[in-house]
Design an enzyme around this catalytic site. Structure first.
Site, mmCIF file in Angstrom:
data_model
loop_
_atom_site.group_PDB
_atom_site.id
_atom_site.type_symbol
_atom_site.label_atom_id
_atom_site.label_comp_id
_atom_site.label_asym_id
_atom_site.label_seq_id
_atom_site.Cartn_x
_atom_site.Cartn_y
_atom_site.Cartn_z
ATOM 1 N N CYS A 64 0.850 -1.266 0.518
ATOM 2 C CA CYS A 64 0.131 0.236 -0.161
ATOM 3 C C CYS A 64 0.758 1.344 0.260
ATOM 4 C CB CYS A 64 -1.276 0.120 1.819
ATOM 5 S SG CYS A 64 -2.179 -1.625 1.768
ATOM 6 N N HIS B 132 -2.998 6.470 4.719
ATOM 7 C CA HIS B 132 -1.530 5.462 5.132
ATOM 8 C C HIS B 132 -0.073 6.081 4.528
ATOM 9 C CE1 HIS B 132 -0.829 0.962 5.284
ATOM 10 N NE2 HIS B 132 0.281 2.136 6.519
#
Ligand SMILES: *[C@@H]1O[C@H](CO)[C@@H](O)[C@H](O)[C@H]1NC(C)=O
Ligand SMILES: *[C@@H]1O[C@H](CO)[C@@H](O)[C@H](O)[C@H]1NC(C)=O
Ligand SMILES: *[C@@H]1O[C@H](CO)[C@@H](O)[C@H](O)[C@H]1NC(C)=O
Length: 585
Positions: free
Chosen positions: A82, A143
């Protein structure tokens, strides 16, 4: 009445002539700047959706997007996990350029209270569009870091990177967020804490026993101190699961924490409400909205309506729910009359996780015919993802493009569509996709694409256009375990370096155009141009390396540990509890 009409027709003619004379650039092909809606799934495999060949998972809404637009079949992420992949997506640059990688085994940001994150001197497409009068929003997962020095400096926050509206998870959904899931982080912390507890408790008992049997004398102080230490460790061991949930699993609206810890079951409807109200508020446009789904990452939170409905367990249920969310968003666009003026893009941040099939007894994504998955630097399954563009006013419906493209291409593409300028003071690795999407050119602008795992170059791809061949060279590959497996089932994710990674000399060569599954290694004996290919790719790698000037690595250990003073906390520390969503209705 002719004399009355005449001036008007003259005006019209003059006006049209002026319009024609106006120099045309790629950004005004449409005559107006489109709204931009970017949809990104989390951990979705390319083989999970209908329009990429799945015939058992039902994804009618994503398929509808593809039918009405352009489908990319060779769409590559810049990383297979990610944080780095998303950094590259937002900046149009390999994550090693922004330092959004590590050298130490940390693949993604581990804590909302860590200091690493997207450096403030990186420029996202949101920033450029905002400067060009777009309303910019991010709804869902971020994130990419939060704070640098205090718990509310928000140096890495989306609002500090060009979004003027944020709603969602500053961190990432993960197994820890649901106490019933088996979680790597919790298990490993619990193991360490229990070991420390046992050692300290043993020491305390030895001291007590010594006193009671009269073998040792002196002060009671060591006994008291070690007993206190043992109690604290016991408490930490007992509560660590809850602490992680409070530390990482919370929702924010702009700079305000609205729910800590978040109630997972409610998040889907909250996200949809936010998307709908953003679209309604900004329907006079232009807007850029990035919807970054928490689906289909573990813990695969799925609402009642979809539980048990798919043919593929909880994972399939979750994919079908996400597809339904896409449908809800498309319906809102239709209702607001925005469909024709909006460019929509759908993708996944990287491939499906093969390891999670095994560990959580739950399905990770399916990467179709491609080898490997999430976390692997070079194997196709971790980096080849769906890529769909739909813009009814401009793009042809139903076109399929097999040319190599990258998620980083979204950066220059939307910047130019929005009337902005691609930054000139740094290397941008993405290429404007519009000519390819429109069919004005046959080939993508990417001759080479590089495939990193952390800061290590694992593989490279060469599109040899005059031959119509796409070569892939692997310099390093992870060792799958147990032997004969097709993933790293011994760990949560494959390593990028160290003893469980093989360095290949000579490198492994595949011809992706004939062998997309990477199952036949080519050798000098079977491939006459073996050495020429190696040499050409090596040359390109060296040229690329000369352009690298990475700043400090943002995901290394010190940047990636929990710092209590950076912990965003709603209510008194260390309780970090609040719920402000109830006042919504
Ligand atoms: C469809 O997706 C499911 C869930 O990931 C997978 O198990 C199945 O093998 C896929 N089917 C095809 C035909 O790709
Ligand atoms: C976030 O802040 C911006 C201004 O900085 C404001 O326009 C927007 O409405 C805010 N969003 C929310 C959800 O409060
Ligand atoms: C951002 O700053 C770092 C130093 O902190 C530097 O190494 C890097 O090159 C800068 N990046 C850009 C795009 O200017």
């Amino acid at each position: 009445m002719l004399h009355l009409d005449l001036p008007w027709s003259w005006l019209a003619v003059t006006f049209s002539v002026l319009l024609c004379l106006k120099p045309s650039t790629s950004s005004d092909v449409s005559g107006s700047r489109p709204n931009i809606l970017l949809l990104m799934a989390d951990d979705l495999g390319i083989g999970d959706i209908g329009c990429y060949g799945n015939n058992t998972v039902r994804t009618p809404n994503i398929d509808r997007l593809s039918e009405g637009g352009v489908k990319l079949t060779h769409h590559i992420t810049a990383a297979s996990v990610c944080t780095p992949s998303r950094a590259a997506f937002l900046t149009g640059r390999y994550p090693i350029r922004s330092g959004m990688v590590s050298s130490s085994g940390y693949r993604v940001l581990q804590w909302a209270g860590a200091s690493g994150g997207l450096p403030t001197n990186e420029t996202t497409f949101a920033k450029i569009l905002k400067d060009n009068d777009y309303a910019t929003g991010l709804i869902g997962k971020w994130h990419l870091g939060l704070n640098c020095e205090s718990s509310n400096d928000h140096c890495h926050h989306p609002l500090n990177h060009g979004f003027d509206h944020f709603y969602g998870m500053p961190f990432s959904p993960m197994a820890d967020c649901a106490y019933w899931e088996l979680s790597e982080k919790r298990v490993s912390l619990e193991r360490k804490l229990s070991l420390c507890f046992q050692m300290v408790a043993f020491a305390a008992l030895t001291l007590v026993a010594g006193r009671l049997t009269g073998l040792t004398w002196g002060s009671w102080m060591p006994v008291i101190l070690s007993t206190i230490a043992a109690t604290v460790l016991l408490m930490a061991w007992y509560f660590v699961g809850a602490l992680i949930v409070h530390a990482n699993c919370f929702l924010m609206k702009n700079y305000t924490i609205t729910e800590q810890p978040m109630r997972l079951q409610r998040t889907t409807s909250l996200i949809l409400e936010e998307v709908s109200s953003f679209l309604k508020r900004n329907k006079h446009g232009p807007f850029l909205l990035f919807v970054s789904f928490l689906h289909v990452h573990v813990p695969l939170t799925t609402t009642e309506n979809f539980l048990g409905k798919s043919h593929h367990g909880l994972y399939g249920d979750n994919v079908e729910e996400m597809d339904w969310m896409v449908g809800q968003i498309l319906d809102t666009l239709d209702k607001e009359g925005l469909t024709d003026s909006t460019l929509i893009y759908f993708t996944s941040d990287h491939g499906g996780s093969l390891e999670s099939q095994f560990r959580n007894n739950q399905y990770g994504g399916w990467n179709g015919i491609y080898k490997g998955g999430k976390g692997m630097g070079g194997w196709e399954g971790g980096i080849r993802v769906p890529g769909i563009f739909r813009w009814p006013r401009m793009l042809p419906a139903g076109r399929v493009i097999d040319e190599p493209t990258s998620l980083m291409d979204v950066f220059p593409t939307v910047v130019q569509l929005g009337g902005g300028q691609v930054p000139q003071d740094r290397v941008i690795d993405g290429r404007d996709l519009l000519p390819l999407l429109l069919g004005n050119v046959q080939h993508s602008d990417h001759e080479f694409l590089l495939h990193y795992c952390e800061r290590f170059l694992h593989a490279a791809r060469w599109h040899q256009r005059d031959r119509g061949t796409v070569w892939k060279v692997h310099y390093m590959t992870p060792v799958f375990q147990p032997e004969g497996a097709s993933a790293c089932y011994g760990t949560a994710v494959c390593p990028c370096s160290g003893e469980n990674v093989v360095q290949h000399d000579p490198p492994l060569l595949f011809d992706l155009s004939r062998d997309p599954s990477e199952s036949h290694v080519l050798t000098p004996a079977t491939e006459p141009s073996f050495y020429q290919v190696m040499e050409r790719v090596q040359q390109a790698v060296e040229q690329h390396q000369q352009t690298l000037h990475p700043g400090p690595l943002q995901l290394d250990m010190l940047e990636n540990i929990w710092r209590p003073w950076l912990q965003p906390c709603c209510g008194p520390f260390p309780l970090c509890w609040c719920d402000r969503e109830d006042s919504r209705q």
